[in-house]
Motif scaffolding. Structure first.
Motif, mmCIF file in Angstrom:
data_model
loop_
_atom_site.group_PDB
_atom_site.id
_atom_site.type_symbol
_atom_site.label_atom_id
_atom_site.label_comp_id
_atom_site.label_asym_id
_atom_site.label_seq_id
_atom_site.Cartn_x
_atom_site.Cartn_y
_atom_site.Cartn_z
ATOM 1 N N PHE A 477 0.827 -1.203 0.000
ATOM 2 C CA PHE A 477 0.000 0.000 0.000
ATOM 3 C C PHE A 477 0.863 1.254 0.000
ATOM 4 O O PHE A 477 0.605 2.213 -0.742
ATOM 5 C CB PHE A 477 -0.926 0.007 1.212
ATOM 6 C CG PHE A 477 -1.712 1.288 1.355
ATOM 7 C CD1 PHE A 477 -2.802 1.547 0.547
ATOM 8 C CD2 PHE A 477 -1.340 2.245 2.291
ATOM 9 C CE1 PHE A 477 -3.516 2.740 0.664
ATOM 10 C CE2 PHE A 477 -2.037 3.428 2.424
ATOM 11 C CZ PHE A 477 -3.134 3.677 1.602
ATOM 12 N N GLY A 478 1.902 1.268 0.832
ATOM 13 C CA GLY A 478 2.784 2.430 0.889
ATOM 14 C C GLY A 478 3.486 2.699 -0.423
ATOM 15 O O GLY A 478 3.655 3.858 -0.817
ATOM 16 N N ALA A 479 3.882 1.644 -1.122
ATOM 17 C CA ALA A 479 4.557 1.805 -2.418
ATOM 18 C C ALA A 479 3.623 2.430 -3.445
ATOM 19 O O ALA A 479 4.008 3.350 -4.185
ATOM 20 C CB ALA A 479 5.068 0.456 -2.905
ATOM 21 N N VAL A 480 2.392 1.955 -3.513
ATOM 22 C CA VAL A 480 1.434 2.439 -4.508
ATOM 23 C C VAL A 480 1.062 3.900 -4.238
ATOM 24 O O VAL A 480 1.015 4.737 -5.154
ATOM 25 C CB VAL A 480 0.177 1.550 -4.532
ATOM 26 C CG1 VAL A 480 -0.902 2.153 -5.419
ATOM 27 C CG2 VAL A 480 0.539 0.144 -5.000
ATOM 28 N N PHE A 481 0.799 4.236 -2.989
ATOM 29 C CA PHE A 481 0.421 5.609 -2.640
ATOM 30 C C PHE A 481 1.535 6.585 -3.003
ATOM 31 O O PHE A 481 1.292 7.671 -3.535
ATOM 32 C CB PHE A 481 0.094 5.697 -1.143
ATOM 33 C CG PHE A 481 -0.577 6.979 -0.738
ATOM 34 C CD1 PHE A 481 -1.945 7.059 -0.660
ATOM 35 C CD2 PHE A 481 0.172 8.114 -0.424
ATOM 36 C CE1 PHE A 481 -2.579 8.241 -0.279
ATOM 37 C CE2 PHE A 481 -0.441 9.303 -0.049
ATOM 38 C CZ PHE A 481 -1.824 9.368 0.014
ATOM 39 N N TYR A 482 2.760 6.196 -2.734
ATOM 40 C CA TYR A 482 3.894 7.073 -3.006
ATOM 41 C C TYR A 482 4.075 7.281 -4.506
ATOM 42 O O TYR A 482 4.377 8.396 -4.957
ATOM 43 C CB TYR A 482 5.161 6.485 -2.391
ATOM 44 C CG TYR A 482 6.356 7.420 -2.438
ATOM 45 C CD1 TYR A 482 6.519 8.403 -1.487
ATOM 46 C CD2 TYR A 482 7.319 7.291 -3.430
ATOM 47 C CE1 TYR A 482 7.615 9.269 -1.513
ATOM 48 C CE2 TYR A 482 8.418 8.141 -3.478
ATOM 49 C CZ TYR A 482 8.560 9.123 -2.514
ATOM 50 O OH TYR A 482 9.638 9.971 -2.570
ATOM 51 N N ILE A 483 3.897 6.233 -5.301
ATOM 52 C CA ILE A 483 4.013 6.351 -6.753
ATOM 53 C C ILE A 483 3.020 7.386 -7.295
ATOM 54 O O ILE A 483 3.323 8.176 -8.187
ATOM 55 C CB ILE A 483 3.793 4.983 -7.433
ATOM 56 C CG1 ILE A 483 5.003 4.074 -7.182
ATOM 57 C CG2 ILE A 483 3.552 5.141 -8.926
ATOM 58 C CD1 ILE A 483 4.795 2.648 -7.639
ATOM 59 N N ILE A 484 1.830 7.397 -6.739
ATOM 60 C CA ILE A 484 0.774 8.276 -7.250
ATOM 61 C C ILE A 484 0.999 9.735 -6.862
ATOM 62 O O ILE A 484 0.831 10.643 -7.684
ATOM 63 C CB ILE A 484 -0.606 7.797 -6.742
ATOM 64 C CG1 ILE A 484 -0.921 6.396 -7.300
ATOM 65 C CG2 ILE A 484 -1.704 8.788 -7.153
ATOM 66 C CD1 ILE A 484 -2.161 5.774 -6.690
ATOM 67 N N PHE A 485 1.404 9.999 -5.629
ATOM 68 C CA PHE A 485 1.361 11.371 -5.111
ATOM 69 C C PHE A 485 2.712 12.026 -4.826
ATOM 70 O O PHE A 485 2.755 13.228 -4.525
ATOM 71 C CB PHE A 485 0.521 11.405 -3.828
ATOM 72 C CG PHE A 485 -0.922 11.049 -4.043
ATOM 73 C CD1 PHE A 485 -1.761 11.879 -4.772
ATOM 74 C CD2 PHE A 485 -1.448 9.872 -3.537
ATOM 75 C CE1 PHE A 485 -3.084 11.559 -4.974
ATOM 76 C CE2 PHE A 485 -2.782 9.528 -3.736
ATOM 77 C CZ PHE A 485 -3.603 10.378 -4.462
ATOM 78 N N ALA A 486 3.814 11.309 -4.898
ATOM 79 C CA ALA A 486 5.112 11.898 -4.543
ATOM 80 C C ALA A 486 5.608 12.861 -5.613
ATOM 81 O O ALA A 486 5.152 12.836 -6.759
ATOM 82 C CB ALA A 486 6.143 10.796 -4.311
ATOM 83 N N SER A 487 6.554 13.710 -5.251
ATOM 84 C CA SER A 487 7.160 14.673 -6.175
ATOM 85 C C SER A 487 8.630 14.833 -5.837
ATOM 86 O O SER A 487 9.043 14.622 -4.682
ATOM 87 C CB SER A 487 6.461 16.034 -6.081
ATOM 88 O OG SER A 487 7.123 17.002 -6.855
#
Length: 529
Positions: A477-487
């Motif tokens: 879950f942490g990997a997917v969320f970071y892929i979507i919203f990180a910069s």
């Protein structure tokens, strides 16, 4: 954030690149800072994990098993590996070596209490480090940690509540070290050296584990002062020595460093993004509302929470897992417990160099690099943890190999979310790290208790499968969320306005340290204001 949006990030880095030629990293002051910071985190983690091994020989395991025995008086512990326990060196005298009678839930509470303090110290530490510099925050907190560690044996024998209190204090002060170091690197790390310098520094944590586990295991069995108390005396003494050296040698920024060369100072100051840092720290206004409504900040927080759940599940429970499921004795336990973190240290440093290489060659933008390294460091370890749940003590080599991979591959996250605070807001990196890591610290006292509850009955492989499945799901879950919203971009709210005259004055002040020059500059600043 869409990956295409990160193209701006690479363009920014190209624009911010120094016109002055980069000075060699070898023998530089910034490398010196990385080395002493690295040594500091060895001590931070040595005093942090020593109890994870020590508690195995502090507690009278035979007495605890008798308390949890069934109505027929038989031991309720797992008999899955009774036939092979002797092969791995388990003996009855080791089971009885401790004098303290703490059940599994109490042990889990004690191990988790560290994180109660760890939770609350980090945001204030980030704020103080941002306003006044990280040098004193780091130095003073480690002095307190050294004293708390030395007094641990006395308090543990007095009452387990006293031990919990000192572990809360230890958690609070050692938790402050990370935001303090992040704040310092916000002023010291050139963008295209940022990953390698920061990952090397924080890799000291893994070396602290590598040293702490086997050293604690050895001292537990052969140490002075009755064995396990010597663990705390030795690690506390080394922390005290380091803290004094840190206070004497370190400066908060290149501008205030007494031994840095003019060329290196100019290179670092020129390489940092315009408006991203300032020497007038006390005048900085922290944009709290914008920080708390920023999706890239939440991406870091979620990634941090997921990372810490898996890390703390393993960090605080590996000695118990190896002792009670794989049936290794306490001396072997310390050495085997350290193996994953030896590999972890290697992966962290390799990842830092590779990440900076692909950014320097413009093969990937900073944003894509952070996302790729973070995903790799979460998804593959999740697969390893699930596989580990299906291995028992009859396959110790396979179990240790999977354990090493599950822990070590998470090291690439250091080149992902962990340095991302400095990418998006270098002036507020300490505060951002304090926010994300304090929220993630909640997992530190929840996960040991949950593991203790899940494995309370018999410490069976089936119980540990549940533990590993939960950790794997959180990782993914942490990997997917970071892929979507990180910069990877400097955020608009993170720009700190500084005038050209102020920047020039700061630089002149650093180069010309004679008393008359200092007086003239101070008068000029007063007139300008």
């Amino acid at each position: 954030m869409a990956l295409a949006g990160d193209e701006k990030d690479e363009n920014n880095e190209g624009a911010e690149g120094p016109e002055i030629e980069a000075t060699p990293l070898l023998a530089s002051s910034r490398l010196g800072l990385a080395i002493i910071g690295f040594l500091g985190f060895i001590n931070v983690y040595a005093v942090r994990v020593n109890l994870s091994v020590a508690i195995v020989c502090m507690v009278n395991q035979t007495a605890i098993r008798s308390l949890t025995a069934g109505d027929n008086g038989t031991d309720s512990g797992s008999d899955e590996c009774a036939a092979v326990s002797s092969d791995n060196g388990t003996s009855s005298d080791l089971a009885e070596m401790g004098s303290l009678e703490w059940d599994k839930t109490t042990q889990g509470t004690i191990l988790g209490s560290f994180f109660w303090g760890y939770l609350f110290g980090q945001v204030p530490a980030g704020w103080f480090a941002t306003k006044f510099g990280g040098k004193w925050v780091y130095g003073i907190t480690m002095l307190i940690a050294a004293v708390a560690t030395v007094f641990t044996p006395l308090l543990a024998e007095a009452h387990y509540i006293a031990l919990i209190i000192v572990r809360v204090i230890l958690g609070a002060v050692t938790g402050m070290t990370f935001p303090a170091m992040h704040a310092i690197w916000g002023n010291w790390a050139p963008p295209l050296e940022r990953t390698k310098l920061m990952t090397f520094t924080y890799a000291g944590a893994q070396v602290g584990i590598v040293i702490g586990f086997p050293l604690s295991g050895f001292l537990c069995k052969y140490g002075f002062a009755g064995g396990w108390p010597s663990i705390f005396y030795v690690t506390g003494a080394f922390s005290l020595i380091w803290a004094v050296a840190w206070i004497l040698l370190v400066s908060d920024s290149p501008s205030t460093h007494k031994r840095i060369s003019d060329a290196e100072r100019e290179y670092i100051l020129s390489s940092l993004q315009s408006g991203s840092v300032t020497e007038n720290k006390r005048d900085i206004r922290v944009p709290w509302l914008k920080i708390m409504t920023s999706l890239p900040v939440y991406a870091i927080i979620i990634a941090n929470v997921a990372s810490d759940w898996g890390a703390y599940t393993l960090l605080t429970n590996i000695p118990t897992y190896i002792s009670e499921v794989l049936k290794f004795d306490i001396a072997a336990n310390g050495l085997v417990s350290a193996l994953p973190y030896i590999a972890f240290w290697i992966v962290i440093n390799l990842g830092g160099w590779v990440a900076d290489f692909v950014r320097d060659r413009k093969l990937l933008t900073t944003g894509v690099t952070r996302k790729a390294f973070n995903a790799f460091g979460k998804i593959l370890p999740a697969i390893m943890l699930i596989s580990l749940g299906y291995v028992d003590c009859s396959q110790p080599t396979v179990a240790i190999a999977l354990l090493v991979l599950a822990v070590s591959l998470t090291g690439t996250q250091y080149s992902g979310f962990l340095v991302n605070h400095v990418d998006i807001a270098p002036a507020f990196a300490g505060i951002l790290f304090g926010i994300s890591n304090s929220i993630a610290a909640v997992t530190g006292f929840i996960s040991p208790v949950i593991v203790g509850v899940i494995t309370e009955e018999r410490q069976t492989r089936a119980e540990w499968q549940i533990v590993f499945y939960v950790a794997a799901a959180i990782y993914i879950f942490g990997a997917v969320f970071y892929i979507i919203f990180a910069s990877g971009e400097l955020q608009p709210w993170a720009r700190v306005e500084t005038s050209g005259t102020t920047r020039a004055a700061n630089h002149e002040l650093a180069v010309n340290s004679e008393g008359e020059n200092l007086k003239m500059l101070q008068e000029g600043e007063a007139t300008k204001v």
